[in-house]
Design a protein around this motif. Structure first.
Motif, PDB file in Angstrom:
ATOM      1  N   THR A  25       0.839  -1.200   0.000  1.00  0.00           N
ATOM      2  CA  THR A  25       0.000   0.000   0.000  1.00  0.00           C
ATOM      3  C   THR A  25       0.876   1.253   0.000  1.00  0.00           C
ATOM      4  OG1 THR A  25      -1.668  -1.160   1.322  1.00  0.00           O
ATOM      5  CG2 THR A  25      -1.790   1.245   1.292  1.00  0.00           C
ATOM      6  N   ASP A  58      -7.017   8.819   5.964  1.00  0.00           N
ATOM      7  CA  ASP A  58      -7.209   8.283   4.618  1.00  0.00           C
ATOM      8  C   ASP A  58      -8.318   9.086   3.940  1.00  0.00           C
ATOM      9  OD1 ASP A  58      -7.438   6.785   2.321  1.00  0.00           O
ATOM     10  OD2 ASP A  58      -8.407   5.078   3.298  1.00  0.00           O
ATOM     11  N   TYR A  72      -7.790  -2.439   9.322  1.00  0.00           N
ATOM     12  CA  TYR A  72      -8.364  -1.561   8.291  1.00  0.00           C
ATOM     13  C   TYR A  72      -7.530  -1.599   7.012  1.00  0.00           C
ATOM     14  CZ  TYR A  72      -9.450   2.710   5.738  1.00  0.00           C
ATOM     15  OH  TYR A  72      -9.766   3.611   4.739  1.00  0.00           O
ATOM     16  N   ASP A  75      -8.012  -4.841   5.152  1.00  0.00           N
ATOM     17  CA  ASP A  75      -9.339  -4.882   4.517  1.00  0.00           C
ATOM     18  C   ASP A  75      -9.360  -4.005   3.278  1.00  0.00           C
ATOM     19  OD1 ASP A  75     -10.275  -6.534   6.466  1.00  0.00           O
ATOM     20  OD2 ASP A  75     -11.513  -5.019   7.481  1.00  0.00           O
ATOM     21  N   LYS A  76      -8.814  -2.799   3.426  1.00  0.00           N
ATOM     22  CA  LYS A  76      -8.852  -1.849   2.302  1.00  0.00           C
ATOM     23  C   LYS A  76      -8.076  -2.387   1.109  1.00  0.00           C
ATOM     24  CE  LYS A  76      -7.667   2.818   1.012  1.00  0.00           C
ATOM     25  NZ  LYS A  76      -8.681   3.809   0.830  1.00  0.00           N
TER      26      LYS A  76
END
Ligand SMILES: N[C@@H](CCC(=O)N[C@@H](CS)C(=O)NCC(=O)O)C(=O)O
Length: 203
Positions: A25, A58, A72, A75-76
């Protein structure tokens, strides 16, 4: 873009940086200088009301608490760090609870004494030693059966333990872990990941 307000030396920030690395990410890290007490500034306390690091933003969504942030972020990213099978997921949560309630507090006593040079009462260190002995034994029994805490793949459970191990291994707590071969093999396995080297600035 995910923004992290934290410190790359902090254990809680490192869990989050490792999750970001494992899920590939992109993010921006704003360093909060704990030595200058920037974590107690009004601006940071608005993000993290306990005046600690890390905090996350975010695109207008804000949150704090490192373990919740890891969930989080996984999941994202539709990541694989949280198992989809309910039983495996429950076991991941079990191990994160073990880290929170049995390991990290005890490891931090050694880290305060030997890394941060904040002297601890000998009785406190002795209790921490006993707690780590039990936690390491329990981990070792699991890691004799599986390469990671929840089976064949790295999960958030492993990631949550890693920052405390990294620092504790530089203290006499290493002697406790060294008595547990499966824990040591696990530590060698997880700490050798390129993502961990990136998260800890060792890459
Ligand atoms: N439960 C919080 C704990 C955060 C925490 O304790 N952060 C430490 C650094 S690892 C910190 O900010 N310490 C400075 C202080 O408490 O004043 C989380 O997981 O995010």
């Amino acid at each position: 873009m995910i923004k992290i307000f934290g410190n790359p030396m902090s254990t809680c920030t490192r869990k989050v940086l490792m999750t970001l690395a494992e899920t590939n990410t992109p993010y921006e890290l704003t360093v909060v200088d704990l030595s200058k007490r920037e974590h107690k500034s009004d601006a940071h306390v608005r993000r993290q009301p306990f005046g600690r690091v890390p905090a996350l933003e975010d695109d207008g969504f804000e949150m704090f608490e490192s373990r919740a942030m890891c969930r989080y972020l996984n999941d994202k990213a539709s990541g694989t760090l949280v198992p989809s099978d309910p039983k495996a997921r429950a076991l991941m949560e079990q191990w994160i609870s073990v880290e929170t309630s049995e390991l990290s507090g005890n490891a931090m006593k050694f880290i305060y004494e030997y890394v941060m040079k904040r002297p601890q009462d000998p009785a406190v260190l002795e209790a921490a030693r006993a707690g780590l002995e039990t936690a390491a034994s329990v981990m070792d029994a699991q890691l004799a059966k599986t390469p990671f805490l929840v089976g064949a793949e790295l999960t958030l459970a492993d990631i949550c333990f890693m920052p405390y191990f990294d620092y504790a291994m530089a203290t006499p707590a290493k002697e406790i872990f060294a008595k547990h071969p499966h824990v040591m093999a696990w530590w060698a396995r997880v700490s050798d990941r390129a993502t961990w080297r990136k998260a800890t600035g060792k890459a």
